[in-house]
Design a protein around this motif. Sequence first.
Motif, PDB file in Angstrom:
ATOM      1  N   ARG A 203      -2.393  27.271   2.111  1.00 30.10           N
ATOM      2  CA  ARG A 203      -1.577  27.029   0.919  1.00 30.10           C
ATOM      3  C   ARG A 203      -0.666  28.230   0.689  1.00 30.10           C
ATOM      4  O   ARG A 203      -1.054  29.368   0.929  1.00 30.10           O
ATOM      5  N   ARG A 204       0.532  27.927   0.158  1.00 36.19           N
ATOM      6  CA  ARG A 204       1.509  28.991  -0.117  1.00 36.19           C
ATOM      7  C   ARG A 204       0.953  29.995  -1.112  1.00 36.19           C
ATOM      8  O   ARG A 204       0.287  29.628  -2.078  1.00 36.19           O
ATOM      9  N   ILE A 205       1.267  31.256  -0.873  1.00 31.76           N
ATOM     10  CA  ILE A 205       0.951  32.355  -1.770  1.00 31.76           C
ATOM     11  C   ILE A 205       2.202  33.221  -1.910  1.00 31.76           C
ATOM     12  O   ILE A 205       3.126  33.108  -1.105  1.00 31.76           O
ATOM     13  N   PRO A 206       2.240  34.097  -2.906  1.00 27.49           N
ATOM     14  CA  PRO A 206       3.374  35.020  -2.986  1.00 27.49           C
ATOM     15  C   PRO A 206       3.440  35.873  -1.719  1.00 27.49           C
ATOM     16  O   PRO A 206       2.400  36.204  -1.125  1.00 27.49           O
ATOM     17  N   ASN A 207       4.653  36.209  -1.314  1.00 26.44           N
ATOM     18  CA  ASN A 207       4.808  37.055  -0.138  1.00 26.44           C
ATOM     19  C   ASN A 207       4.080  38.378  -0.352  1.00 26.44           C
ATOM     20  O   ASN A 207       4.125  38.949  -1.437  1.00 26.44           O
ATOM     21  N   TYR A 208       3.429  38.847   0.686  1.00 21.18           N
ATOM     22  CA  TYR A 208       2.594  40.040   0.596  1.00 21.18           C
ATOM     23  C   TYR A 208       3.112  41.132   1.526  1.00 21.18           C
ATOM     24  O   TYR A 208       3.852  40.875   2.479  1.00 21.18           O
ATOM     25  N   GLY A 209       2.664  42.362   1.235  1.00 25.16           N
ATOM     26  CA  GLY A 209       2.905  43.494   2.119  1.00 25.16           C
ATOM     27  C   GLY A 209       4.334  43.616   2.599  1.00 25.16           C
ATOM     28  O   GLY A 209       5.282  43.561   1.819  1.00 25.16           O
ATOM     29  N   TYR A 210       4.484  43.749   3.891  1.00 24.66           N
ATOM     30  CA  TYR A 210       5.774  43.920   4.553  1.00 24.66           C
ATOM     31  C   TYR A 210       6.756  42.811   4.182  1.00 24.66           C
ATOM     32  O   TYR A 210       7.961  43.018   4.148  1.00 24.66           O
ATOM     33  N   TYR A 211       6.251  41.625   3.909  1.00 24.47           N
ATOM     34  CA  TYR A 211       7.087  40.449   3.662  1.00 24.47           C
ATOM     35  C   TYR A 211       7.470  40.254   2.195  1.00 24.47           C
ATOM     36  O   TYR A 211       8.182  39.306   1.860  1.00 24.47           O
ATOM     37  N   ALA A 212       7.013  41.117   1.317  1.00 23.90           N
ATOM     38  CA  ALA A 212       7.154  40.921  -0.132  1.00 23.90           C
ATOM     39  C   ALA A 212       8.574  40.615  -0.574  1.00 23.90           C
ATOM     40  O   ALA A 212       8.776  39.749  -1.427  1.00 23.90           O
ATOM     41  N   ASP A 213       9.554  41.269  -0.019  1.00 20.25           N
ATOM     42  CA  ASP A 213      10.930  41.085  -0.478  1.00 20.25           C
ATOM     43  C   ASP A 213      11.802  40.331   0.519  1.00 20.25           C
ATOM     44  O   ASP A 213      13.028  40.363   0.414  1.00 20.25           O
ATOM     45  N   MET A 214      11.199  39.653   1.464  1.00 20.05           N
ATOM     46  CA  MET A 214      11.968  38.926   2.480  1.00 20.05           C
ATOM     47  C   MET A 214      12.179  37.481   2.057  1.00 20.05           C
ATOM     48  O   MET A 214      11.230  36.720   1.948  1.00 20.05           O
ATOM     49  N   GLU A 215      13.436  37.126   1.840  1.00 17.84           N
ATOM     50  CA  GLU A 215      13.767  35.783   1.359  1.00 17.84           C
ATOM     51  C   GLU A 215      13.450  34.694   2.376  1.00 17.84           C
ATOM     52  O   GLU A 215      13.152  33.563   1.989  1.00 17.84           O
ATOM     53  N   ASP A 216      13.530  35.001   3.667  1.00 19.42           N
ATOM     54  CA  ASP A 216      13.281  34.005   4.709  1.00 19.42           C
ATOM     55  C   ASP A 216      11.796  33.785   4.981  1.00 19.42           C
ATOM     56  O   ASP A 216      11.430  32.873   5.719  1.00 19.42           O
TER      57      ASP A 216
END
Length: 152
Positions: free
Chosen positions: A130-143
């Motif tokens: 299930r989708r979760i908020p982007n974490y770690g390295y990916y936190a601010d990546m729109e893609d």
Amino acid sequence: MPPVPTPPTDPRAQHLMNEQQRELRRLYNDEDSRTEPFDPQTLSGEGSLLLTLEEDGRLLACGALKKLEADTAEIKRMYTVPGARGRGLGREILSALIQAGREAGYARLVLETGNQQPEAVHLYERAGFRRIPNYGYYADMEDSLCFELPLR
């Protein structure tokens, strides 16, 4: 033939993961020349596992678990060569990684994929992620799209 543990230093595995990175760079128009080839050390630590599927001596698919925290592992490096897609190899690898995560005692698995990979999103959702908020390295990546699967 079921997925088998493979050393990340296996040249065939390194080639497969470098191919994955090239495909992702093309898909996302990422011409970042700083992107380096796959470093096997990233999957050599405690709690890490690389699985591959082989046919006639050629690796067709791979996927890995990488320990993030004591109770969490990340699914990494999911890839099937283009000529072998549509045969359920990714599903086999993912199922084996989920089982390995349970056996290792992880409470949850997380992963990141991209918004240009609907087949991957479908695979993960069908497996219960299930989708979760982007974490770690990916936190601010729109893609980026991040997912989790509770194992307990």
